[in-house]
Design a protein around this motif. Structure first.
Motif, short mmCIF file in Angstrom:
data_model
loop_
_atom_site.label_atom_id
_atom_site.label_comp_id
_atom_site.label_asym_id
_atom_site.label_seq_id
_atom_site.Cartn_x
_atom_site.Cartn_y
_atom_site.Cartn_z
N GLY A 73 0.81 -1.21 0.00
CA GLY A 73 0.00 0.00 0.00
C GLY A 73 0.84 1.26 0.00
N ILE A 74 1.92 1.27 0.79
CA ILE A 74 2.81 2.42 0.82
C ILE A 74 3.43 2.65 -0.55
CG2 ILE A 74 4.98 3.31 1.76
CD1 ILE A 74 2.71 3.54 3.72
N SER A 75 3.92 1.59 -1.18
CA SER A 75 4.53 1.73 -2.50
C SER A 75 3.51 2.19 -3.53
CB SER A 75 5.15 0.40 -2.94
OG SER A 75 6.27 0.07 -2.13
N ALA A 76 2.28 1.69 -3.45
CA ALA A 76 1.26 2.09 -4.41
C ALA A 76 0.90 3.56 -4.25
CB ALA A 76 0.02 1.21 -4.23
N ILE A 77 0.73 4.01 -3.01
CA ILE A 77 0.39 5.42 -2.77
C ILE A 77 1.50 6.33 -3.24
CG2 ILE A 77 -0.03 7.12 -0.95
CD1 ILE A 77 -1.46 4.92 0.63
N TYR A 111 9.77 5.10 -9.03
CA TYR A 111 9.14 5.10 -7.70
C TYR A 111 8.94 3.69 -7.17
CZ TYR A 111 8.06 10.08 -7.25
OH TYR A 111 8.16 11.44 -7.09
N TRP A 112 8.48 2.80 -8.04
CA TRP A 112 8.17 1.44 -7.55
C TRP A 112 9.43 0.69 -7.14
CZ3 TRP A 112 3.82 -0.75 -6.05
CH2 TRP A 112 3.81 -2.12 -5.84
N ASN A 113 10.51 0.87 -7.85
CA ASN A 113 11.73 0.11 -7.57
C ASN A 113 12.63 0.78 -6.54
OD1 ASN A 113 11.14 -1.96 -9.43
ND2 ASN A 113 11.95 -0.75 -11.13
N ASP A 114 12.25 1.95 -6.06
CA ASP A 114 13.12 2.67 -5.13
C ASP A 114 13.08 2.03 -3.74
OD1 ASP A 114 14.70 5.10 -4.25
OD2 ASP A 114 12.95 5.28 -2.96
N TRP A 115 14.25 1.80 -3.20
CA TRP A 115 14.38 1.35 -1.83
C TRP A 115 15.38 2.22 -1.04
CZ3 TRP A 115 19.34 0.16 -0.40
CH2 TRP A 115 20.26 -0.09 -1.44
N GLN A 131 9.91 -2.54 -1.78
CA GLN A 131 11.26 -2.94 -2.18
C GLN A 131 12.21 -2.98 -0.99
OE1 GLN A 131 11.71 -4.06 -5.13
NE2 GLN A 131 9.79 -3.40 -6.03
N TYR A 132 12.08 -2.03 -0.09
CA TYR A 132 12.96 -2.03 1.08
C TYR A 132 12.60 -3.17 2.03
CZ TYR A 132 15.47 -0.44 5.20
OH TYR A 132 16.31 -0.36 6.29
N LEU A 133 11.31 -3.47 2.15
CA LEU A 133 10.90 -4.59 2.99
C LEU A 133 11.49 -5.89 2.47
CD1 LEU A 133 9.16 -5.77 5.29
CD2 LEU A 133 7.28 -5.94 3.64
N MET A 134 11.46 -6.08 1.15
CA MET A 134 12.03 -7.31 0.58
C MET A 134 13.55 -7.32 0.71
SD MET A 134 9.61 -8.26 -2.69
CE MET A 134 10.04 -6.80 -3.63
N THR A 135 14.17 -6.14 0.64
CA THR A 135 15.62 -6.07 0.86
C THR A 135 15.96 -6.48 2.29
OG1 THR A 135 15.81 -4.29 -0.77
CG2 THR A 135 17.63 -4.56 0.77
N LYS A 136 15.18 -5.98 3.24
CA LYS A 136 15.39 -6.37 4.64
C LYS A 136 15.18 -7.87 4.82
CE LYS A 136 13.74 -4.12 8.03
NZ LYS A 136 12.77 -3.45 8.93
N THR A 137 14.18 -8.43 4.15
CA THR A 137 13.93 -9.87 4.26
C THR A 137 15.12 -10.67 3.75
OG1 THR A 137 11.56 -9.49 3.94
CG2 THR A 137 12.39 -11.72 3.58
#
Length: 314
Positions: free
Chosen positions: A92-96, A226-230, A246-252
């Motif tokens: 939702g954050i990335s979409a907004i 915007y979508w790919n920015d982390w 993207q940042y959440l998946m990087t943290k994962t």
């Protein structure tokens, strides 16, 4: 004698025409084959990523990547959706941020590019030079960070994901300026002015509707940015409620690597064997690219036209 010469030359001429026509008929076939090869070169790796994301981790470790896995598994997606609320919130954050940021970016870019395309704007060369200067030089990472944190106080806000390095690009301004200058006739603007239209009305009701190709092209690249920015989430966001997908998946991925290194130090071989590392990486790629794959067809018909129409002066 002349008739004899003409008679002897005509078969040769016909043969040369036939050979040239045969060569020309092969050109479209070669072009189609070439582009089919390019398409396959793009689609085959994507297919491999999709298949590996559904492959059992033990099978990957034993046999490597394969288009036909011996055993299918949903462990990677179960691992990623183990905390589904955080994943959906990051979506939702990335979409907004992507939607709002793209609209704001297109508006600001077009509002800056349009005056630079007008011959009656006296300062257009100076402003264009300033825009071009930003493509070559920047203030550096530390001043960039201090401006947004100590001066504008954008840390831990959604504006920190929208404004820094993404809201306005000099490259896109120059693309739009070239499109406006080479595509929109000055007579249209003069006619609107004679009819009593003001600059704002000309811009929003006349210029923007006939500039859909360049708006869609720049919009597509802005959406991807915007979508790919982390990086902005890494630098400006410390509240986990405002991080992007993207940042959440990087943290994962970093957490998986940390668990792997800890297991190696402790000698837990079975833990390393059961952890879905490779399949999780591929599943993250599939989840991250999903919305962009769905959005691209809406921009495709304008993409080539928007890049090429303003590239050559008419």
């Amino acid at each position: 004698m002349s008739s004899l010469h003409a008679a002897s030359a005509s078969p040769l001429t016909e043969t040369s025409h036939r050979s040239s026509s045969v060569r020309l008929s092969f050109v479209p076939i070669l072009i189609h084959v070439f582009f089919w090869v390019i398409c396959l070169a793009c689609l085959i790796p994507l297919l491999l990523v999709l298949v590996v994301s559904f492959t059992d981790e033990k099978t990957i470790l034993a046999n490597g990547y394969s288009f036909i896995p011996e055993k299918l598994s949903l462990d990677a997606y179960r691992y990623l959706f183990s905390d589904s609320s955080a994943l959906l919130h990051a979506y939702g954050i990335s979409a907004i941020v992507t939607i709002a940021g793209t609209i704001a970016s297109l508006l600001m870019t077009s509002m800056l590019a349009y005056p630079l395309s007008r011959q009656d704007f006296k300062k257009r060369k100076i402003v264009t030079l300033f825009v071009f200067f930003t493509l070559l030089f920047n203030g550096g990472l530390v001043p960039w960070y201090l401006v947004y944190t100590n001066v504008l106080h954008l840390q831990n806000t959604l504006l920190a994901l929208m404004i820094p390095s993404l809201l306005l690009s000099g490259f896109y301004v120059l693309i739009m300026r070239t499109f406006f200058a080479n595509t929109i006739p000055g007579s249209i603007i003069e006619s609107a002015q004679i009819d009593g239209a003001g600059e704002w009305r000309i811009f929003f009701q006349l210029i923007l509707p006939i500039s859909l190709p360049v708006l869609a092209t720049v919009g597509l690249f802005t959406v991807l940015g915007y979508w790919n920015d982390w990086f902005n989430s890494l630098v400006f966001i410390s509240d986990s409620r405002n991080i992007s997908l993207q940042y959440l998946m990087t943290k994962t991925l970093l957490n998986i690597q940390f668990l792997q290194s800890s297991a190696q130090k402790s000698g837990s071989v079975q833990f390393l064997f059961d952890m879905p590392t490779e399949s999780v990486r591929m599943a993250m790629a599939i989840i991250g690219m999903g919305p962009m794959v769905l959005a691209y067809p809406f921009f495709q018909k304008y993409l080539i036209k928007g890049l090429t129409v303003g590239a050559v002066k008419g």
